[in-house]
Design an enzyme around this catalytic site. Structure first.
Site, PDB file in Angstrom:
ATOM      1  N   MET A   5       0.839  -1.222   0.000  1.00  0.00           N
ATOM      2  CA  MET A   5       0.000   0.000   0.000  1.00  0.00           C
ATOM      3  C   MET A   5       0.861   1.254   0.000  1.00  0.00           C
ATOM      4  O   MET A   5       0.648   2.168  -0.790  1.00  0.00           O
ATOM      5  CB  MET A   5      -0.864   0.049   1.279  1.00  0.00           C
ATOM      6  CG  MET A   5      -2.123  -0.750   1.319  1.00  0.00           C
ATOM      7  SD  MET A   5      -3.261  -0.456  -0.014  1.00  0.00           S
ATOM      8  CE  MET A   5      -3.564   1.282   0.102  1.00  0.00           C
ATOM      9  N   CYS A  40       1.463   6.667  11.154  1.00  0.00           N
ATOM     10  CA  CYS A  40       0.517   7.536  10.450  1.00  0.00           C
ATOM     11  C   CYS A  40      -0.388   8.360  11.374  1.00  0.00           C
ATOM     12  O   CYS A  40      -0.699   9.513  11.081  1.00  0.00           O
ATOM     13  CB  CYS A  40      -0.323   6.702   9.492  1.00  0.00           C
ATOM     14  SG  CYS A  40      -0.861   5.127  10.175  1.00  0.00           S
ATOM     15  N   GLU A  42      -0.751   0.471  18.401  1.00  0.00           N
ATOM     16  CA  GLU A  42      -0.879   1.842  17.878  1.00  0.00           C
ATOM     17  C   GLU A  42      -0.884   2.887  19.002  1.00  0.00           C
ATOM     18  O   GLU A  42      -0.287   3.954  18.875  1.00  0.00           O
ATOM     19  CB  GLU A  42      -2.187   1.928  17.079  1.00  0.00           C
ATOM     20  CG  GLU A  42      -2.305   3.156  16.216  1.00  0.00           C
ATOM     21  CD  GLU A  42      -1.634   3.008  14.853  1.00  0.00           C
ATOM     22  OE1 GLU A  42      -0.949   1.995  14.625  1.00  0.00           O
ATOM     23  OE2 GLU A  42      -1.791   3.920  14.036  1.00  0.00           O
ATOM     24  N   LYS A  88       2.555   3.544  20.293  1.00  0.00           N
ATOM     25  CA  LYS A  88       3.357   4.293  19.318  1.00  0.00           C
ATOM     26  C   LYS A  88       2.988   5.771  19.358  1.00  0.00           C
ATOM     27  O   LYS A  88       3.860   6.638  19.364  1.00  0.00           O
ATOM     28  CB  LYS A  88       3.133   3.746  17.900  1.00  0.00           C
ATOM     29  CG  LYS A  88       3.939   2.500  17.599  1.00  0.00           C
ATOM     30  CD  LYS A  88       3.775   2.076  16.156  1.00  0.00           C
ATOM     31  CE  LYS A  88       2.783   0.960  16.014  1.00  0.00           C
ATOM     32  NZ  LYS A  88       2.470   0.551  14.656  1.00  0.00           N
ATOM     33  N   HIS A  98      -6.949   9.412   8.463  1.00  0.00           N
ATOM     34  CA  HIS A  98      -7.152   9.179   9.888  1.00  0.00           C
ATOM     35  C   HIS A  98      -7.711  10.463  10.514  1.00  0.00           C
ATOM     36  O   HIS A  98      -7.110  11.539  10.388  1.00  0.00           O
ATOM     37  CB  HIS A  98      -5.822   8.837  10.578  1.00  0.00           C
ATOM     38  CG  HIS A  98      -5.261   7.488  10.196  1.00  0.00           C
ATOM     39  ND1 HIS A  98      -5.941   6.578   9.422  1.00  0.00           N
ATOM     40  CD2 HIS A  98      -4.082   6.897  10.535  1.00  0.00           C
ATOM     41  CE1 HIS A  98      -5.200   5.483   9.276  1.00  0.00           C
ATOM     42  NE2 HIS A  98      -4.071   5.651   9.938  1.00  0.00           N
ATOM     43  N   THR A 154      -1.564   7.318   4.244  1.00  0.00           N
ATOM     44  CA  THR A 154      -0.484   6.747   3.423  1.00  0.00           C
ATOM     45  C   THR A 154       0.342   7.829   2.719  1.00  0.00           C
ATOM     46  O   THR A 154       1.365   7.524   2.134  1.00  0.00           O
ATOM     47  CB  THR A 154      -1.003   5.718   2.383  1.00  0.00           C
ATOM     48  OG1 THR A 154      -1.938   6.365   1.526  1.00  0.00           O
ATOM     49  CG2 THR A 154      -1.645   4.515   3.051  1.00  0.00           C
TER      50      THR A 154
END
Ligand code: NAP
Length: 355
Positions: free
Chosen positions: A21, A155, A207, A210, A247, A333
């Site tokens: 991706m 991200c 997540e 992070k 997001h 992305t």
């Protein structure tokens, strides 16, 4: 450096994990790039020896560039790849592959999480902490590498951290964030349709940790080749929602100086960094766009703003617990992965770090 003073010459670059991706976003964003030209593609054994057209399943809404689809896909082993490599590898694969390239002189600008939190590895958003790139000297000295690994954040971290960087002058003590993350963030094929359609999945493995630790490192202070993390407390809840790209984050912030909502908005709108000063090719004119309408930002309407590099913010309002709250949105992305890495590499070129 600019396209003009590079004399029109482009630096050849390669992509590790080119078929995934994020790899596809690299291929798309590098097509027509004024400074970089895709010259090498790497992926797993499954793809090795096939043409890019055969090896990948193109998932983006614009067609794959003709200049790349006929190229062969190589194994991710040092040898034929150019010096500058973008990495969109799975973290498991990146752990061994990225150091193997860095050891023999490649500069690996990576999206993978594998090295982000190492003390000698720059974790950079060029608008926020370009000074952390100087950690490369320590990395080379301590590891004996002639190349380097430079990383960009997760991200969801990018979206949050760009917003916090604009507000750090007010003193940040506590942050609560809840994310609504797109399915493209899980790679391809990612989350099963029966798990995500008409649903919200209230956990994304690893997540939250992070978001909490990467934010502190990026906003941390660099002194004598060491980053002291920012002392603010970050509490994150991360969820997956049936959105393709983008997001969205609901953020509450405790600011020590208790600025007015107007001052918060002005700080967000006026925020600029080195990429804007240097007019880097992938830098949006402003990192943050404020949206006045009460129902914005929305992923479907706002995710492509600034070619996917702008963080859109709206709904700034009082928070009865922490003082200020808002909604932020970024392209996972692009600003959260391939675009972030390309901007890091542009920054390094502009600062003469790739000479
Ligand atoms: P993905 O779609 O699953 O793609 C993974 C890529 O890694 C593919 O090109 C795959 O090649 C390659 N690969 C896997 N195992 C390999 C091995 N053993 N040796 C060599 N290549 C191997 O994943 P993605 O979503 O693009 O994510 C890529 C990286 O970016 C991950 O580290 C992810 O955490 C990070 N990231 C993703 C996002 C996002 O929004 N998606 C955002 C920020 C960071 P084959 O096709 O040959 O299997």
């Amino acid at each position: 450096m600019s396209a003009a003073d590079s004399g029109g010459r482009q630096l050849e670059v390669g992509i590790l994990g080119a078929t995934g991706m994020v790899g596809q976003q690299f291929v798309r964003l590098l097509e027509g790039h004024p400074w970089f030209k895709t010259a090498w593609l790497g992926a797993s054994e499954r793809s090795e020896g096939r043409s890019y057209r055969e090896a990948m399943k193109w998932r983006l809404s614009t067609p794959p560039p003709e200049s790349v689809v006929g190229m062969g896909v190589d194994a991710c082993t040092p040898g034929r790849a150019p010096k500058l490599l973008f990495s969109a590898l799975d973290a498991g694969a990146a752990k061994d592959i990225e150091p193997a390239f860095a050891a023999v002189g490649h500069v690996v600008v990576s999206n993978a999480r594998s090295f982000r939190m190492f003390a000698d590895v720059p974790l950079v958003i060029p608008e926020v902490n370009p000074d952390h790139l100087t950690l490369i000297a320590r990395q080379r000295r301590e590891r004996g590498w002639t190349g380097a690994i430079v990383t960009n954040p997760n991200c969801s971290t990018v979206v949050l951290t760009v917003v916090l960087a604009a507000l750090r002058k007010f003193g940040i003590s506590r942050v609560m964030v809840t994310t609504l993350q797109a399915v493209s963030g899980a790679g391809y094929p990612g989350v099963a349709s029966l798990d995500i359609l008409g649903n919200v999945v209230p956990a994304i493995s690893g997540e939250e940790e992070k978001m909490e630790s990467e934010t502190q490192k990026i906003l941390g202070t660099l002194e004598r080749e060491n980053v002291t993390p920012h002392s603010m407390i970050v509490s994150a809840t991360t969820t997956r929602v049936p959105v393709i790209d983008g997001h969205t984050e609901s953020v509450s912030i405790e600011l020590e100086q208790r600025p007015s909502l107007e001052a918060v908005r002005a700080a967000l709108e006026s925020f600029r960094g080195r990429p804007q000063e240097l007019r880097l090719p992938s830098a949006p004119p402003a990192p943050i766009a404020y949206m006045e309408a009460p129902d914005r930002p929305q992923p479907r309407l706002d995710v492509e703003r600034g070619n996917g590099m702008t963080v859109s913010v709206g709904r700034i309002r009082p928070c009865s617990i922490l003082g200020t709250k808002l909604v932020a949105l970024g392209h996972n992305t692009v600003r959260g992965a391939a675009g972030a890495a390309i901007l890091n590499a542009e920054m390094m070129v502009a600062e003469g770090m790739l000479d």
